[in-house]
Design a protein around this motif. Sequence first.
Motif: not given
Length: 203
Positions: A34-41, A113-116
């Motif tokens: 599983e790819s690591p979850s992105r931090p909430a932007a 939602r892409q983490g930016m």
Amino acid sequence: MASYFYPGKNNKSRVQYRMNSQTLPPTDPASRIESPSRPAATLHLVFGPQGSGKSTHANTLAKQINGVCFAIDPWMLDLYGPDMSPPLDFSWVMQRVRRCEARIWKTAVTVARQGMDVVLDIGCMKAADRLRFSQMAAQAALPFQTHFVSTDLQTRRQRVQSRNAERGDTFAFPVSPAMFEMMESQYEAPDEAEMAHANVLKT
């Protein structure tokens, strides 16, 4: 058999990769990584009266947090500037503002939602507009932070006049004295409850 084409260096050559699905072993679901979850932007909304320094702060904030700034003035100018003719019809302008807001919001949510992190410099002169964006952020399950930028009326008038003359980085279109007064009448300052949740900047 599937073929994939990728442009080579300087687009002078192309390399073809072929994959035969029959030669690949079946995937074990338990072995998938599983790819690591992105931090909430966070969605940042910068608001305040005209001439308070909203655009300057929005651009500075975006650089500080390594985020993306969406400013509505360039959108309005590029999309509808050629169609504007004096005297401006306020209802005509606001219809197009809403269209730009909707498109900016959809793009901002996609980016977040892409983490930016995203900084919104979209006016929001009315308290109801700021509440609307706060509610939409909650519906999108994204953190939301407001930034209230303000200074005294005389300073703001002088800044707008200087911006008209200098046409620097934050200039989008000239603001006449009549337009300044009209926009001033539309602005709603935040109340104590709204201020309690905002980052406040006096410029």
